[in-house]
Design an enzyme around this catalytic site. Structure first.
Site, PDB file in Angstrom:
ATOM      1  N   PHE A  35       0.911 -14.408 -26.465  1.00 62.85           N
ATOM      2  CA  PHE A  35       2.210 -14.187 -27.630  1.00 62.85           C
ATOM      3  C   PHE A  35       2.203 -15.900 -28.495  1.00 62.85           C
ATOM      4  CE2 PHE A  35       3.029 -11.836 -23.935  1.00 62.85           C
ATOM      5  CZ  PHE A  35       3.433 -12.432 -22.823  1.00 62.85           C
TER       6      PHE A  35
ATOM      7  N   TRP B 123      10.875 -12.360 -27.746  1.00 59.72           N
ATOM      8  CA  TRP B 123       9.486 -13.634 -28.612  1.00 59.72           C
ATOM      9  C   TRP B 123       8.336 -13.897 -28.151  1.00 59.72           C
ATOM     10  CZ3 TRP B 123       7.050 -17.587 -25.683  1.00 59.72           C
ATOM     11  CH2 TRP B 123       6.832 -18.160 -26.012  1.00 59.72           C
ATOM     12  N   HIS B 124       8.661 -12.878 -26.870  1.00 58.24           N
ATOM     13  CA  HIS B 124       7.464 -13.014 -25.699  1.00 58.24           C
ATOM     14  C   HIS B 124       6.581 -12.064 -26.295  1.00 58.24           C
ATOM     15  CE1 HIS B 124       9.739 -14.640 -23.075  1.00 58.24           C
ATOM     16  NE2 HIS B 124       8.566 -15.286 -22.698  1.00 58.24           N
ATOM     17  N   GLY B 125       7.041 -11.070 -27.233  1.00 54.43           N
ATOM     18  CA  GLY B 125       6.004  -9.733 -27.600  1.00 54.43           C
ATOM     19  C   GLY B 125       6.550  -8.911 -28.223  1.00 54.43           C
TER      20      GLY B 125
END
Lengths: 314, 476
Positions: free
Chosen positions: B476, B323-325
């Site tokens: 993000f 999800w962060h990247g």
């Protein structure tokens, strides 16, 4: 009193206190810096102003009658501000050596960048009159506003700085900066490949900057009014850069000939130095600065003008 | 616009004044929507269409779910919402990543592909607002929340500017009802909001931005530094990301309070955790609880055998990392945290440390101190993957730490920044039982003394603020 009104008043009073404290710190800083950073030694009657080219080229220990207050990436606007203050504090100044090279006269958008203004507003705010504040504001209002916020930080840095060599705040307002690096070969390679140079920005355009020349003209007038002898100085540069079309030497020389041929111009750009006397394509190494500065000390300005001066018109 | 900018300093008072000048609820909500769209559009007005699209789709699906009783059709509506929101997220965030990895995988078999990568700009905050609207449709689907008929209130909930671009990810059940009722100005709440904003700015501008300068230098030249310097870089990054992210959350929560809204705490002093399970109860609480409620529990959670628990744990942490990247470093970071967490879960010790460390005492016990330091060390090691350019860089960085130069004097030792971090950590420790460190500080003092404290903090901000850096979580 309603809660919103009470809240708004208290916030306003608090903000007013912040502004008052800010003004107090800025004021104390202005007084302190005015009385320290611009005092030169008695024998220093030749002032050197400009950007990193002159900053690294004039070694005061080899040329003791000069005071080198050049500052990296400076535009003529800031040189003018410093000139006014320095002459006011040091009436013995009778000569100005002003950096003058192609990249100084062409438009440079970096001089309007946020970071650039951020690092300058907090140092020059007390040296500017209303017109000059307006000039700086028009360059980039956001950057100028941010720079104003940095006044407190710069003030505290200034107040904590230890005076060196009899002059406080060296380099905040310009100083000789000897260069130890020697990256000439890499710079030449980068130039041939059309890549950017690490310590120098080639001009984006060959268009002469009206704003840069506005303050150049003010420097010329200022010197004229006060009887200060002005020499324009183009410090040594490598032949590869001088021959590079995007550096604009021909445009620059034509511009000088057409507009400023009445001002003495010492063109050392093609002064033959040994390779190790260059730090890179456009700056001299400290060994080159020693040699260059000794020339001034030993030969004197009139003799140098005869040998290296570009022909002037009265 | 970002919180620590002149633009926001002008924007906020104007919105505050307009908001409290009107008295009608609908008008106030409309001001929130307009202000939020201006706030978001300040980056790039083109992305307003995305947030509007997401809002309209989920509002409509919510309305349809209210009248649809057939389970299959309800499920279809839910999956439409999930598809739209995750589709937007997937396209803007992960398209090029998947394409590049697909091409790399093919090249392993000797096949060279030349697909077109797209020059996709990642819309700021898309990872946050898509999750926020998804929480609405999922809760409505589960009949845990009544769908709203008030489009303005719903649009305000989705786009609420304090938490739009970097969270906290608010649950509809918490935030949406607050748009239904009239909000009276509460002086204490507003003052508390300002205090939390101030503390958030200190975290961001004094701690995070100063640490960032050191971190960037060390990580960019990590091959040239000693092990001890690399440790310093990793520790500083731990403070950078905490100051940056929790600072933003503090500013968001404080700003919301100025308008009479209560957002959930997003960081509860995570670096004072005694084990990794406690850390994940205290770090980015809104995201971890979102994944717990909408992914982990539907997958079976901790029910079932160890096999399922291990599977679900890895899924959650890896998805959270992803999800962060769009980078394998985030996946490795997530997997590493899963490895840290699993032993606690499998031995049922993941809920051992629920209360605040050291209770109401100032000094922790030796055991507590060692647990806190050990947990901090483990998270710092994982953060290296989070910060590194790629997995290879992270592995080299860690290899550089565990070398003979680990015990040498660091080449870089920014004493000023170190002093700021130490002072900050002490302040956080003292205030660890509150919503934010200075929540109760000075409240019993004389007003003049309290104001001196505020002036001191404001001038600390101005004098010690580092070179402005982007908020990390904006990417993000």
């Amino acid at each position: 009193m309603g809660p919103i009104k009470q809240f708004s008043i208290k916030v306003s009073v608090f903000l007013a206190l912040v502004v008052a404290l800010f003004v107090l710190i800025a004021g104390v800083n202005a007084i302190y810096v005015s009385n320290t950073a611009f005092k030169l030694k008695e024998q220093q009657h030749v002032l050197v102003l400009g950007d990193s080219n002159t900053k690294c080229a004039f070694d005061e220990s080899e040329y003791p009658s000069c005071a080198n207050l050049s500052k990296a990436a400076d535009s003529y606007f800031y040189s003018y501000l410093r000139l006014k203050k320095l002459v006011a504090e040091n009436p013995g100044i009778d000569t100005l050596l002003l950096g003058f090279a192609p990249h100084n006269i062409f438009d440079n958008k970096r001089h309007r960048a946020n970071e650039y203004l951020y690092s300058r507003v907090n140092k020059y705010y007390f040296l500017m009159n209303a017109e000059e504040v307006g000039f700086m504001w028009n360059q980039n209002p956001g950057g100028a506003a941010y720079g104003a916020l940095a006044i407190v930080k710069q003030s505290l840095t200034n107040l904590a700085a230890v005076p060196k060599d009899g002059r406080a705040l060296l380099d905040a307002y310009g100083a000789y900066g000897p260069l130890d690096r020697q990256i000439l070969d890499e710079d030449v390679e980068r130039l041939h490949r059309g890549e950017g140079l690490p310590f120098f920005n080639l001009p984006d355009t060959m268009a002469v900057s009206p704003t840069a020349m506005e303050y150049f003209d003010r420097i010329v007038s200022f010197c004229d009014e006060r009887g200060i002898k002005l020499y324009l100085v183009n410090t040594p540069k490598r032949a590869e850069l001088l021959a590079y079309p995007d550096y604009g030497v021909d445009v620059f020389n034509s511009y000088y000939d057409a507009n400023y041929a009445h001002i003495d111009y010492l063109d050392f750009s093609d002064l033959p130095l040994a390779e190790e006397q260059y730090a890179d394509l456009v700056h001299v190494h400290k060994s080159g600065a020693q040699y260059f500065s000794r020339m001034f000390e030993e030969q004197g300005l009139p003799a140098l003008m005869q040998r290296y001066g570009r022909p002037t018109k009265p | 616009m970002i919180f620590n900018s002149l633009d926001f300093a002008v924007f906020l008072p104007i919105v505050f004044a307009l908001y409290w000048l009107v008295t009608a609820l609908r008008a106030r909500n409309l001001i929130v929507v307009i202000a939020s769209y201006v706030f978001y559009g300040w980056w790039d007005w083109r992305f307003l269409s995305l947030i509007l699209f997401s809002t309209v789709v989920d509002y409509a699906i919510g309305r349809m779910l209210s009248t649809e009783s057939a389970p299959t059709k309800r499920k279809v509506l839910l999956w439409v919402s999930i598809g739209v929101n995750l589709g937007l997220l997937g396209f803007f965030k992960y398209y090029n990543f998947f394409l590049e990895n697909f091409v790399s995988a093919f090249s392993l078999f000797g096949q060279e592909l030349n697909p077109r990568t797209l020059n996709i700009i990642l819309p700021v905050g898309i990872s946050f607002y898509t999750f926020q609207t998804l929480s609405y449709t999922i809760d409505v689907y589960r009949k845990q929340l009544e769908p709203t008929r008030d489009f303005v209130a719903f649009a305000a909930f989705v786009s609420f500017f304090p938490q739009l671009v970097a969270g906290p990810i608010e649950r509809a059940s918490n935030l949406l009802p607050q748009f239904y009722k009239v909000r009276d100005f509460n002086y204490s709440k507003a003052v508390d909001g300002l205090r939390q904003i101030l503390w958030g700015l200190i975290k961001k501008m004094v701690i995070a931005d100063n640490a960032a300068e050191v971190v960037n230098t060390i990580f960019d030249g990590s091959g040239d530094y000693s092990g001890s310097t690399l440790v310093l870089g990793a520790v500083f990054f731990a403070f950078q990301i905490y100051g940056d992210f929790s600072g933003y959350s503090d500013i968001a929560i404080g700003t919301a309070r100025l308008f009479g809204f209560d957002l959930k705490q997003n960081f509860a002093f995570p670096y004072f955790s005694r084990d990794i399970a406690e850390f994940w109860r205290r770090w980015h609480i809104s995201l971890s609880t979102w994944f717990r409620d909408y992914v982990y529990i539907p997958l079976g959670g901790s029910r079932g055998g160890n096999g399922m628990r291990i599977r679900n744990t890895f899924i959650i942490f890896i998805v959270s990392g992803f999800w962060h990247g769009a980078n394998w470093t985030f996946v490795v970071w997530g997997a590493l945290n899963a490895i840290y967490f699993l032993p606690l879960l499998l031995t049922n010790r993941n809920r051992s440390n629920m209360a605040v460390v050291a209770g109401s005492k100032f000094w922790p016990s030796v055991r507590e101190a060692l647990s806190v330091l050990g947990t901090f060390g483990a998270t710092v090691l994982a953060w290296i993957f989070f910060r590194a350019d790629n997995v290879g860089h992270a592995v080299e960085y860690i290899g550089g730490i565990f070398s003979t130069s680990l015990f040498s004097v660091p080449e870089l030792l920014p004493l000023g920044t170190c002093a700021l971090i130490v002072g900050f950590t002490i302040t956080e420790w003292i205030g660890r039982e509150h919503q934010y460190a200075i929540e109760k500080l000075g409240l019993t003092w004389h007003r003049n003394t309290r104001w001196l404290l505020y002036l001191g903090l404001v001038f600390l901000l101005i004098a010690a603020g580092g070179k402005q850096q982007d908020f990390i979580y904006f990417q993000f």
